[in-house]
Design a protein around this motif. Structure first.
Motif, PDB file in Angstrom:
ATOM      1  N   LEU A 183      81.949 -54.697  85.320  1.00 11.54           N
ATOM      2  CA  LEU A 183      81.386 -55.383  84.065  1.00 11.54           C
ATOM      3  C   LEU A 183      80.867 -54.430  83.071  1.00 11.54           C
ATOM      4  N   LEU A 184      81.454 -54.514  82.001  1.00  9.96           N
ATOM      5  CA  LEU A 184      80.681 -53.476  80.763  1.00  9.96           C
ATOM      6  C   LEU A 184      79.999 -54.006  79.869  1.00  9.96           C
ATOM      7  N   ILE A 185      78.685 -53.803  79.948  1.00 12.50           N
ATOM      8  CA  ILE A 185      77.924 -54.460  78.940  1.00 12.50           C
ATOM      9  C   ILE A 185      77.524 -53.637  77.964  1.00 12.50           C
ATOM     10  N   LEU A 186      77.445 -54.111  76.539  1.00  7.19           N
ATOM     11  CA  LEU A 186      77.576 -53.235  75.745  1.00  7.19           C
ATOM     12  C   LEU A 186      76.665 -53.955  74.416  1.00  7.19           C
ATOM     13  N   ASP A 187      75.483 -53.409  74.239  1.00  3.93           N
ATOM     14  CA  ASP A 187      74.393 -54.061  73.352  1.00  3.93           C
ATOM     15  C   ASP A 187      74.509 -53.601  71.861  1.00  3.93           C
ATOM     16  N   GLU A 188      75.197 -54.817  70.909  1.00  6.33           N
ATOM     17  CA  GLU A 188      75.386 -54.399  69.732  1.00  6.33           C
ATOM     18  C   GLU A 188      75.962 -52.913  69.447  1.00  6.33           C
ATOM     19  N   PRO A 189      77.240 -52.866  69.974  1.00  2.00           N
ATOM     20  CA  PRO A 189      77.977 -51.566  69.998  1.00  2.00           C
ATOM     21  C   PRO A 189      78.277 -51.326  68.534  1.00  2.00           C
ATOM     22  N   THR A 190      78.525 -52.153  67.506  1.00  2.00           N
ATOM     23  CA  THR A 190      78.900 -51.813  66.417  1.00  2.00           C
ATOM     24  C   THR A 190      77.942 -51.203  65.325  1.00  2.00           C
ATOM     25  N   ASN A 191      76.839 -51.696  65.857  1.00  2.15           N
ATOM     26  CA  ASN A 191      75.602 -50.882  65.030  1.00  2.15           C
ATOM     27  C   ASN A 191      75.782 -49.558  64.409  1.00  2.15           C
ATOM     28  N   GLY A 192      75.782 -49.524  63.234  1.00  4.12           N
ATOM     29  CA  GLY A 192      76.002 -48.179  62.632  1.00  4.12           C
ATOM     30  C   GLY A 192      77.528 -47.467  62.518  1.00  4.12           C
ATOM     31  N   LEU A 193      78.485 -47.988  63.247  1.00  4.34           N
ATOM     32  CA  LEU A 193      79.625 -47.740  63.100  1.00  4.34           C
ATOM     33  C   LEU A 193      80.276 -48.187  61.722  1.00  4.34           C
ATOM     34  N   ASP A 194      81.215 -47.315  61.159  1.00  7.65           N
ATOM     35  CA  ASP A 194      81.895 -47.696  59.903  1.00  7.65           C
ATOM     36  C   ASP A 194      83.179 -48.442  60.185  1.00  7.65           C
ATOM     37  N   PRO A 195      83.904 -49.207  59.456  1.00 11.74           N
ATOM     38  CA  PRO A 195      84.602 -50.291  59.724  1.00 11.74           C
ATOM     39  C   PRO A 195      85.877 -49.560  60.648  1.00 11.74           C
ATOM     40  N   ALA A 196      86.266 -48.432  60.431  1.00  9.30           N
ATOM     41  CA  ALA A 196      87.354 -47.826  61.119  1.00  9.30           C
ATOM     42  C   ALA A 196      86.801 -47.646  62.708  1.00  9.30           C
ATOM     43  N   GLY A 197      85.741 -47.325  62.694  1.00  9.64           N
ATOM     44  CA  GLY A 197      85.019 -47.119  63.997  1.00  9.64           C
ATOM     45  C   GLY A 197      84.938 -48.295  64.732  1.00  9.64           C
ATOM     46  N   ILE A 198      84.600 -49.504  64.099  1.00 10.44           N
ATOM     47  CA  ILE A 198      84.329 -50.947  64.556  1.00 10.44           C
ATOM     48  C   ILE A 198      85.814 -51.406  65.036  1.00 10.44           C
ATOM     49  N   ARG A 199      86.839 -51.257  64.500  1.00 13.50           N
ATOM     50  CA  ARG A 199      88.110 -51.576  64.606  1.00 13.50           C
ATOM     51  C   ARG A 199      88.704 -51.035  65.841  1.00 13.50           C
ATOM     52  N   GLU A 200      88.311 -49.669  65.938  1.00 14.89           N
ATOM     53  CA  GLU A 200      88.764 -48.870  67.041  1.00 14.89           C
ATOM     54  C   GLU A 200      87.994 -49.107  68.306  1.00 14.89           C
ATOM     55  N   LEU A 201      86.869 -49.428  68.183  1.00 13.38           N
ATOM     56  CA  LEU A 201      85.944 -50.002  69.428  1.00 13.38           C
ATOM     57  C   LEU A 201      86.633 -51.271  69.802  1.00 13.38           C
ATOM     58  N   ARG A 202      87.050 -52.162  68.929  1.00 15.73           N
ATOM     59  CA  ARG A 202      87.158 -53.479  69.295  1.00 15.73           C
ATOM     60  C   ARG A 202      88.707 -53.475  69.916  1.00 15.73           C
ATOM     61  N   ASP A 203      89.533 -52.739  69.590  1.00 12.76           N
ATOM     62  CA  ASP A 203      90.723 -52.595  70.057  1.00 12.76           C
ATOM     63  C   ASP A 203      90.615 -52.145  71.415  1.00 12.76           C
ATOM     64  N   TYR A 204      89.812 -51.061  71.680  1.00 11.11           N
ATOM     65  CA  TYR A 204      89.554 -50.558  72.921  1.00 11.11           C
ATOM     66  C   TYR A 204      88.970 -51.369  73.981  1.00 11.11           C
ATOM     67  N   LEU A 205      88.045 -52.078  73.656  1.00 16.44           N
ATOM     68  CA  LEU A 205      87.416 -53.128  74.533  1.00 16.44           C
ATOM     69  C   LEU A 205      88.418 -54.246  74.863  1.00 16.44           C
ATOM     70  N   ARG A 206      89.206 -54.575  73.970  1.00 12.81           N
ATOM     71  CA  ARG A 206      90.300 -55.706  74.305  1.00 12.81           C
ATOM     72  C   ARG A 206      91.153 -55.100  75.169  1.00 12.81           C
ATOM     73  N   GLN A 207      91.739 -54.034  75.106  1.00 12.52           N
ATOM     74  CA  GLN A 207      92.673 -53.082  76.087  1.00 12.52           C
ATOM     75  C   GLN A 207      92.087 -52.961  77.378  1.00 12.52           C
ATOM     76  N   LEU A 208      90.688 -52.475  77.467  1.00 13.64           N
ATOM     77  CA  LEU A 208      90.007 -52.548  78.676  1.00 13.64           C
ATOM     78  C   LEU A 208      89.846 -53.669  79.487  1.00 13.64           C
ATOM     79  N   ALA A 209      89.866 -54.922  78.761  1.00 17.71           N
ATOM     80  CA  ALA A 209      89.667 -56.210  79.239  1.00 17.71           C
ATOM     81  C   ALA A 209      91.003 -56.424  79.881  1.00 17.71           C
ATOM     82  N   ARG A 210      91.923 -56.405  79.347  1.00 20.09           N
ATOM     83  CA  ARG A 210      93.411 -56.810  79.591  1.00 20.09           C
ATOM     84  C   ARG A 210      94.048 -55.865  80.749  1.00 20.09           C
ATOM     85  N   THR A 211      93.802 -54.488  80.347  1.00 20.89           N
ATOM     86  CA  THR A 211      94.636 -53.663  81.442  1.00 20.89           C
ATOM     87  C   THR A 211      93.968 -53.159  82.731  1.00 20.89           C
ATOM     88  N   GLU A 212      92.561 -53.202  82.485  1.00 21.73           N
ATOM     89  CA  GLU A 212      91.813 -52.420  83.676  1.00 21.73           C
ATOM     90  C   GLU A 212      91.086 -53.991  84.466  1.00 21.73           C
TER      91      GLU A 212
END
Lengths: 261, 317
Positions: free
Chosen positions: B165-194
């Protein structure tokens, strides 16, 4: 047990990777060397190496105490003020063990500072003033003891006081999560504030003074053959009781606390 | 990837986290009120609510940073109160900002957390460093890092021990749009592949909509609703709007209203609130009554619509 030492290794890393720790050690060694140089240049007659060593031990122990108090105070409080406490606690370790790893690391630092200063001053004074098999002291005398054992005991007694004061700072750091308060209060109480407290209390409740921590913090008087007000056993007993109270408070509050910051 | 957990179907169906009647009172004020929630394995699960609704408090209770007044939390069956060390072993987390030791390098920070869990090799540290793309800067002090890099280092420490279980509290706080997108893609990938379940809190509706399979909505410490996102295929999805295109809309409305089906006319389209089974029934009824049905389709409501509906349109940033 091996795994637990990994926690201590972490705390050590956080201490020794900071330049601050090395500056502290540098200050101790520079002051020690400075004192020896001053003695060497101002005295006509070559002073006894043990007298200079004891003098240095007296004021450098206070300085070691202050430095260790600073590290003790920051140890817990800074994890809270920087927010790293959250990532530190969410690991498969109980809070008690995490706090213990911090405490052990702190004690190792105290031993490290004390040992380095001891070895450095003894060797330096031996080289500068020449070895002497006779113990000569600036104040009092300890005729029945050989110089090296005396000096070791002197350091040990100072170290006991250091442990109690550092534990006080560690406790304040854990309970109030404020390093400023922990540093300020511990140093104020050790360096004079405690004596004022004892004096004021002595005017009203003279019998209570016997049980005040600060009455017993300097136990080196038991080494030289002077009159002492209390027996060594009594002083150590009072220190032990305070030590136990500090430890219980530090652990109890740290375990119970909601981490909300 | 996660050798310590048997990958049997039975286990996979079990919710990774169960919160049961979790209550937190501080000084007579109820912060969290009897919160009961199951987080299904392998999903990106959103935890949505306005600021001050109790998201962070709930997360702090889940990771043992705060005590509960009442109720219980189990992670993979381990009680967070009585079996803390086993329960937390399953968890990787960033609570609010990823605060690191600034005077240490990125690598030393990871080493610090690696030492706290037996079995994390130097190789694994290098692996996660590569995974979050910090190879070039890992030996620099953290004080020289940008917020985005710290966020990535935070993710690295959270996934290093292969948690369930990965718990992230307000992970996009303070990130720029590119950072948010990157994090989002990464989280979805983690959920799917691992197969890591991701529990992510936010007050940003649009973010949750793009990131999550399911969201729980919380307000004033109470769970208001749990909704599945991303497609009507999910059964139990309520609040789907179905649009019908027919030849005589006004007459169709009359017919359906006579039969007690709530329906509104949106332009030339009939608009109804129903699931797809009911929609098929309405279709049969209309055809049976001699209407020409040119088509019908479900229109998933945006999360924002749903959220406003559930919370009664109360303040959300």
């Amino acid at each position: 047990m091996f795994d637990f030492m990994q926690l201590v290794a972490n705390e050590n890393m956080k201490t020794y990777r900071r330049i601050r720790t090395w500056i502290m050690l540098g200050i101790l060694l520079v002051l020690a060397a400075g004192t020896t140089i001053v003695f060497y240049s101002i005295t006509d007659e070559i002073p006894n190496m043990w007298m200079v060593t004891e003098l240095e031990a007296t004021f450098l122990s206070s300085l070691i105490t202050i430095f260790v108090v600073i590290v003790a105070a920051e140890s817990v409080a800074s994890e809270f003020s920087t927010g790293t406490i959250k990532l530190l606690l969410i690991r498969p370790w109980s809070r008690s063990k995490i706090l213990l790893s911090k405490y052990i690391s702190l004690m190792l630092l105290a031993v490290f500072f004390t040992a380095v200063v001891f070895v450095f001053t003894v060797l330096m004074n031996m080289i500068v003033f020449g070895y002497s098999s006779e113990l000569e002291l600036a104040v009092g005398s300890a005729d029945n003891m050989a110089p090296l054992p005396y000096m070791l005991m002197f350091y040990l007694y100072n170290f006991i006081s250091l442990v109690v004061v550092a534990t006080l700072a560690f406790m304040i750091s854990s309970v109030f999560r404020s390093s400023g308060l922990a540093i300020g209060l511990s140093i104020f109480l050790t360096v004079g504030g405690g004596n004022i407290l004892v004096a004021v209390l002595g005017m009203f409740q003279a019998d209570l003074v016997d049980y005040i921590l600060f009455t017993h913090l300097d136990i080196t008087g038991h080494l030289s053959a002077g009159e002492t007000e209390y027996t060594l056993g009594f002083s150590l007993g009072v220190l032990a009781v305070y030590y136990a109270i500090f430890m219980v408070l530090a652990w109890y509050v740290f375990k119970k606390r909601d981490v909300a910051a | 990837m996660r050798e310590q957990i048997p990958a049997s179907a039975a286990v996979a169906k079990e919710p990774v986290v169960r919160l049961l009647n979790v209550t937190k009172r501080i000084g007579g004020k109820t912060i969290i009120d009897k919160l009961t929630l199951d987080i299904p394995t392998g999903e990106v699960f959103g935890f949505l609510g306005p600021n001050g609704s109790g998201k962070t408090t709930t997360i702090r209770m889940m990771v043992g940073l705060m005590g509960m007044t009442d109720g219980e939390i189990k992670i993979r069956g381990y009680n967070i109160k009585t079996e803390y060390e086993k329960a937390i072993r399953q968890v990787g987390a960033i609570v609010e900002n990823p605060e690191m030791y600034k005077y240490l390098t990125g690598y030393q920070n990871l080493l610090h957390y690696a030492r706290m869990i037996p079995g994390i090799t130097k190789q694994r540290i290098d692996e996660v460093v590569a995974l979050v793309g910090l190879k070039e800067r890992i030996n620099d002090k953290v004080k020289t890092y940008s917020l985005g890099m710290r966020q990535r280092l935070g993710v690295a420490q959270a996934v290093m021990h292969k948690p369930s279980l990965l718990i992230l509290d307000e992970p996009t706080n303070g990130l720029d749009p590119a950072g948010i997108r990157e994090l989002r893609d990464y989280l979805r990938q983690l959920a799917r592949t691992e197969g890591i379940t991701v529990f992510v809190s936010s007050h940003l509706l649009s973010e949750m909509e793009l990131m999550c399979d399911r969201v729980a909505i919380i307000q004033s410490g109470k769970l208001l609703d749990v909704r599945a996102l991303n497609g009507a295929a999910e059964t139990g999805l309520t609040g789907t709007v179905v649009h019908f295109e027919v030849d005589r809309p006004e007459e169709a409305v009359k017919l359906l209203e006579a039969e007690g089906v709530p329906v509104t006319l949106a332009g030339a389209l009939l608009s109804m609130n129903m699931d797809r089974e009911a929609a098929a029934g309405v279709n049969a009824r209309l055809v049976g009554a001699g209407f020409k049905v040119y088509g019908f389709r479900s229109v998933a409501k945006s999360l924002e619509d749903q959220f406003l509906e559930v919370t009664g349109g109360e303040g959300i940033v």
